[in-house]
Design an enzyme around this catalytic site. Structure first.
Site, PDB file in Angstrom:
ATOM      1  N   ARG A   1       0.822  -1.217   0.000  1.00 36.61           N
ATOM      2  CA  ARG A   1       0.000   0.000   0.000  1.00 36.61           C
ATOM      3  C   ARG A   1       0.857   1.270   0.000  1.00 36.61           C
ATOM      4  O   ARG A   1       0.338   2.380   0.155  1.00 36.61           O
ATOM      5  CB  ARG A   1      -0.933  -0.021   1.225  1.00 36.61           C
ATOM      6  N   LYS A   2       2.135   1.132  -0.180  1.00 38.66           N
ATOM      7  CA  LYS A   2       3.036   2.291  -0.204  1.00 38.66           C
ATOM      8  C   LYS A   2       2.980   2.957  -1.577  1.00 38.66           C
ATOM      9  O   LYS A   2       3.968   3.023  -2.309  1.00 38.66           O
ATOM     10  CB  LYS A   2       4.455   1.870   0.150  1.00 38.66           C
ATOM     11  N   THR A   3       1.794   3.439  -1.919  1.00 41.52           N
ATOM     12  CA  THR A   3       1.561   4.051  -3.226  1.00 41.52           C
ATOM     13  C   THR A   3       1.517   5.572  -3.100  1.00 41.52           C
ATOM     14  O   THR A   3       1.460   6.127  -2.004  1.00 41.52           O
ATOM     15  CB  THR A   3       0.237   3.545  -3.813  1.00 41.52           C
TER      16      THR A   3
END
Length: 311
Positions: free
Chosen positions: A150-152
């Site tokens: 989820r490190k977007t």
């Protein structure tokens, strides 16, 4: 459809996109031209044809976003390659592939040029990195799930997660509402793994999986016995990771023990293309390898859009 299965004629990843994605593209166009379009004044409304060139090797991804940019500007796009195709040189020379043709008023082609290229380049870069990572893991013998994280980039998640899918990897959870993930801060704030899992299950019910980040074998056992569906062995590698994963499966898995538990083991933390095979992450006891390396600091695929000169 599994994110690690190829697209078929009846299924397209574009069908997954939420209704909100088109409005995001509208806002990107507004951001790029917030007032007067000086360059558009220069070129005017004459109908033109432009070629989309790929100038570096990679996986083509982001076609729906590129199409929508020009649809909103009353232009048409004709693709010469399909999404997911590997664009590369055919003669060993520097790559230059005509990927698509865009037709429409000159000023509108140029209004969409940068937004469309930036989106396509980023999405294709992530798809390329995803494909490379997946291939490396498979070559090392890993048969489980390879997933992004989820490190977007805020506001750009649809594009980046979409690129993972085209590249062949699992998106992991899309957002905070997609799956319950209990990390170290949740555990410390609650007081224990057991309390955190119990609180999560009381709210999310049966329909969501609970993934718990653990720092040791003891925490993993506590999480599994508390009802976690997935245990993430965070920042473990080599012999420690393999030993912990195998011991958990042998001692607690329903596959090996009557009255055992159903759970998956995830390996995460600092895994990239260089160490996925050599870092001791590949083992039959590990079900999931998750990584942010496929979408953080990822090299873009180089595209350009060139209007054909007037005759």
């Amino acid at each position: 459809m599994s994110s690690q299965q190829p697209q078929s004629q009846s299924h397209s990843y574009s069908h997954l996109l939420p209704p909100s994605w088109r409005s995001k593209i509208t806002s990107w166009l507004q951001e790029d031209c917030p007032s007067f379009d000086w360059g558009g004044y220069v070129v005017g409304e004459d109908d033109k044809k432009a070629t989309l060139w790929c100038k570096s090797e990679g996986i083509l991804a982001g076609v729906p976003f590129f199409d929508e940019v020009f649809k909103q500007l009353d232009c048409t796009v004709e693709w010469h390659y399909s999404e997911g195709d590997h664009l590369k040189s055919t003669d060993g020379r520097k790559i230059k592939v005509a990927v698509a043709t865009v037709k429409g008023p000159a000023r509108k082609i140029l209004l969409g040029e940068r937004v469309a290229l930036n989106t396509l380049a980023r999405c294709s870069g992530i798809a390329t990195a995803s494909r490379m990572f997946l291939n490396k893991a498979r070559e090392a013998g890993f048969k489980g799930i390879v997933a992004g994280t989820r490190k977007t980039t805020p506001g750009f998640r649809d594009v980046e997660k979409y690129g993972m899918l085209v590249g062949g990897v699992d998106m992991h959870r899309y957002d905070l509402s997609s799956m319950v993930m209990l990390k170290d801060n949740h555990i410390w704030s609650t007081g224990s793994v057991k309390k955190a899992v119990a609180a999560a299950r009381s709210a999310c019910g049966f329909s969501l999986r609970i993934d718990v980040e653990v720092q040791s074998h003891e925490e993993a056992v506590e999480a599994i016995e508390a009802g976690a569906d997935i245990v993430m062995l965070d920042n473990m590698e080599g012999d420690q990771l393999i030993s912990c994963a195998n011991k958990l499966k042998q001692d607690l898995s329903a596959d090996n023990k009557v009255g055992g538990y159903k759970f998956l083991i995830e390996s995460s933390g600092g895994i990239d293309l260089d160490n996925v095979a050599a870092g001791g992450h590949v083992d039959g006891a590990i079900d999931i390898i998750s990584t942010s390396s496929i979408h953080q600091s990822t090299k873009h695929v180089d595209f350009s859009l060139k209007i054909e000169p007037s005759s």
